[in-house]
Design an enzyme around this catalytic site. Structure first.
Site: not given
Length: 291
Positions: A168, A225, A260
């Site tokens: 991330c 995502d 995600h």
């Protein structure tokens, strides 16, 4: 020949400035903002056969608390820098380090937010972003990662076989560091943002630095995502094809049905199949590039 004894102990404090570093210990457990029932079933890797725990890495303005895991008695292990999500070096990141150490690597995860505050103790993700990540300069982060490499070299690790991986927020940093440090051999970026607005804190984005990559990067992304549109991934792939030799050797893999943070085994976003496949791809990428 065994690794130097210093690898088994903490680095003595050198010009430690408590005014510069707010966070001086990593504590235990998962970040407060991510607490869920899944945290109880997260992957847990023991430290048997490892030297694992906190160390203090000398940085420009003091000693930075860092987690490292390395096989006990290792001789010149390869080095993998592990860069956290916005939650800092909490239990998930430390476990990733132990997983890598079990495979023979010296894995190092610095608390890169140590000057700005402790994201592990903040319950709200927007508050972490407002108080911590938005105030953590890229230049500071890259310098801190350089300090970790220098520390590892001084402890007997083989930094000529250096890799970086990040998740991330850390995935974005993995791209940046592969453009920053010519000593990196391979990078793996897990769902790191590729585009964004320029600021004093984040002056350039991965897509702008694609042509300057000094090491090939494998990008692992989720097709579902919501924060990283597929068109930005397509744009990054085009930029890589027009970039340096390392850029052209880079690859991006998209897992069509993954959201995600699909590797985060302690969160609802975890997708076991994609996470395990991504891990295998990461290790193969390291081997392919001499790490």
């Amino acid at each position: 020949m065994k690794i130097e004894p210093e690898f088994d102990s903490l680095v003595p404090a050198q010009s430690f400035d408590r005014r510069s570093f707010i966070v001086t210990s990593l504590g235990a457990g998962f970040a407060v903002a991510t607490q869920s029932a899944l945290a109880q079933t997260a992957i847990k890797t023991d430290d048997a056969g490892l030297v694992a725990g906190e160390v203090k890495v000398p940085a420009k303005d003091g000693d930075m608390v860092t987690y490292r895991a390395v096989p006990a008695g290792a001789t010149k292990p390869s080095v993998v820098l592990v860069v956290s999500e916005i939650f800092g070096a909490h239990e998930y990141i430390r476990d990733v380090c132990r997983r890598l150490a079990k495979l023979g690597y010296c894995a190092i995860a610095p608390e890169l937010f140590a000057r700005q505050g402790d994201p592990r103790q903040i319950a709200s993700i927007p508050e972490i972003q407002a108080k911590i990540t938005s105030k953590t300069p890229d230049a500071q982060v890259l310098a801190d990662l350089d300090a970790c490499v220098a520390w590892a070299a001084g402890k007997g690790a083989d930094t000529s076989r250096l890799a970086i991986t990040g998740f991330c927020w850390g995935g974005r940093i993995a791209w940046l560091y592969a453009a920053h440090n010519p000593g990196v051999k391979a990078g793996v970026a897990w769902y790191g943002r590729l585009v964004g607005a320029a600021s004093e804190i984040t002056p350039r984005q991965p897509i702008e630095l694609a042509g300057q990559l000094k090491a090939p990067v494998l990008g692992l992304y989720g097709g579902l995502d919501a924060g990283i549109p597929l068109e930005t991934i397509d744009a990054m792939e085009k930029a890589l094809k027009q970039g340096s030799a390392a850029a052209q050797a880079s690859e991006i893999h998209v897992y069509d049905n993954a959201p995600h943070a699909f590797h985060a085994d302690y969160r609802p976003s975890y997708r076991k199949e994609e996470a395990e496949d991504g891990w295998k791809k990461m290790l193969a990428w390291f081997r392919k590039n001499g790490v």
